[in-house]
Design a protein around this motif. Structure first.
Motif, PDB file in Angstrom:
ATOM      1  N   MET A   2      45.142  86.045  34.302  1.00 49.24           N
ATOM      2  CA  MET A   2      44.052  86.660  34.168  1.00 49.24           C
ATOM      3  C   MET A   2      43.227  87.283  35.127  1.00 49.24           C
ATOM      4  N   ALA A  39      45.190  79.902  33.167  1.00 47.89           N
ATOM      5  CA  ALA A  39      44.863  79.175  32.128  1.00 47.89           C
ATOM      6  C   ALA A  39      44.318  77.637  32.609  1.00 47.89           C
ATOM      7  N   LYS A  50      39.037  77.522  23.662  1.00 50.79           N
ATOM      8  CA  LYS A  50      38.159  77.765  25.008  1.00 50.79           C
ATOM      9  C   LYS A  50      38.524  79.316  25.536  1.00 50.79           C
ATOM     10  N   VAL A  51      39.842  79.547  25.348  1.00 53.24           N
ATOM     11  CA  VAL A  51      40.080  80.901  25.893  1.00 53.24           C
ATOM     12  C   VAL A  51      39.581  82.027  25.059  1.00 53.24           C
ATOM     13  N   VAL A  57      48.373  82.125  30.558  1.00 54.70           N
ATOM     14  CA  VAL A  57      47.097  81.833  29.759  1.00 54.70           C
ATOM     15  C   VAL A  57      47.453  81.588  28.160  1.00 54.70           C
ATOM     16  N   LEU A  69      40.781  77.662  34.091  1.00 57.86           N
ATOM     17  CA  LEU A  69      39.741  78.441  33.171  1.00 57.86           C
ATOM     18  C   LEU A  69      38.815  77.203  32.723  1.00 57.86           C
TER      19      LEU A  69
END
Length: 312
Positions: free
Chosen positions: A167, A5, A215-216, A210, A8
């Motif tokens: 991720m 995260a 945004k994710v 994460v 990212l």
């Protein structure tokens, strides 16, 4: 390639994160061609959803059960801490036929441990309601297409793409490409940690790095058709819903999303409708009378039908 995260933001450069949700606040049921492979010759039931009920079939060691998910452990560990709310004498296929006959689309079949008995039970459910159910539990590139061929509308995945707490973008891209984005559901079930929602994996026992945020959600929506999010802190405990999590999903998810966790009474369905701004579907498990609870399944189905009738 694994992506945390904290890094990212590098993936978002050059991406438009402010686009509007690509689905309407209405619900339609229609047959559309399979997206995974034209050679499969399959069709699936598609849902464009505002708010409604998504049924579930949770399978543990071949039996339909309702388990407090946070008490699950790896199969190599003892089951002494497992909290089971309900074990049915009906098969997974019987529940699938019930949902089919009631016209409920987009429910999920979850294998709580991909043992042979659970795989067989899940497959029977898919055969009973081809195109009407999603399936999750042990999904990976090696077996994803076989579940589509057996009748799943989508495959649901978490741990495979959130590998070792991070991720794994290459796995996500590979799986999305293999089955098709329109066939993939990402399970983003989460728990609160230091005031923020963090995606959990491995039977909800392991925190990833994460965080669940705008945004994710926007980034992951490029690879999936829907999200499934269990509020793990309340799931299976019949303590009421996590309204803060529902509000986050309703505000930020750019694709259809289903929330599960804590529904106890009919009023909770309306709370989800309000908190999610009419954009979050709901799954009900242990509270339903068909799973040993006190909430009438027929009342939830009637509520679902009412949402259809007032959709615009």
């Amino acid at each position: 390639m694994q992506t945390s995260a904290s890094s990212l933001h590098n993936l978002f450069l050059g991406k438009n994160l402010s686009y509007a949700p690509p689905y309407t606040l209405s619900r339609t049921l229609d047959f559309i061609p399979a997206m995974a492979s034209s050679s499969l010759g399959l069709q699936r039931l598609s849902v464009q959803c505002g708010v409604g009920f998504r049924p579930c079939i949770d399978i543990h060691k071949g039996k339909v059960k309702q388990i407090v998910g946070s008490t699950l452990r790896d199969s190599k560990e003892a089951d002494t801490s497992l909290v089971t709310n309900f074990e049915s004498d009906k098969s997974a296929a019987e529940y699938a036929k019930l949902y089919r006959d009631d016209g409920l689309v987009g429910g999920h079949v979850i294998m709580l441990g991909a043992d042979p008995l659970s795989i067989a039970a899940a497959t029977e459910a898919l055969h009973a309601y081809p195109g009407g159910l999603q399936v999750g539990g042990g999904i990976k590139t090696e077996n994803a297409l076989s579940y589509i061929e057996d009748g799943a509308s989508h495959v649901i995945v978490t741990s495979y793409v959130f590998n070792n707490g991070q991720m794994d973008l290459e796995r996500l891209k590979e799986l999305s490409s293999l089955v098709g984005r329109k066939r993939l559901v990402l399970d983003l079930s989460c728990r609160k940690k230091e005031g923020e929602y963090v995606i959990v994996t491995d039977r909800w026992q392991k925190f990833s790095d994460v965080h669940l945020n705008e945004k994710v959600l926007n980034f992951l929506a490029e690879y999936a058709d829907e999200f499934l999010v269990h509020g793990v802190d309340v799931e299976g405990k019949k303590l009421g819903i996590d309204e803060e999590l529902v509000a986050l999903l309703g505000k930020y998810s750019p694709i259809p999303v289903t929330y599960a966790g804590g529904v106890t009474v009919m009023a909770d369905l309306e709370k989800i409708k309000v908190a999610g701004m009419g954009r979050v579907d709901v799954t009900v498990g242990s509270a339903l009378d068909i799973f040993g609870g006190n909430l009438a399944y027929k009342d939830v189905v009637a509520w679902h039908a009412l949402q259809d009738s007032v959709a615009v």
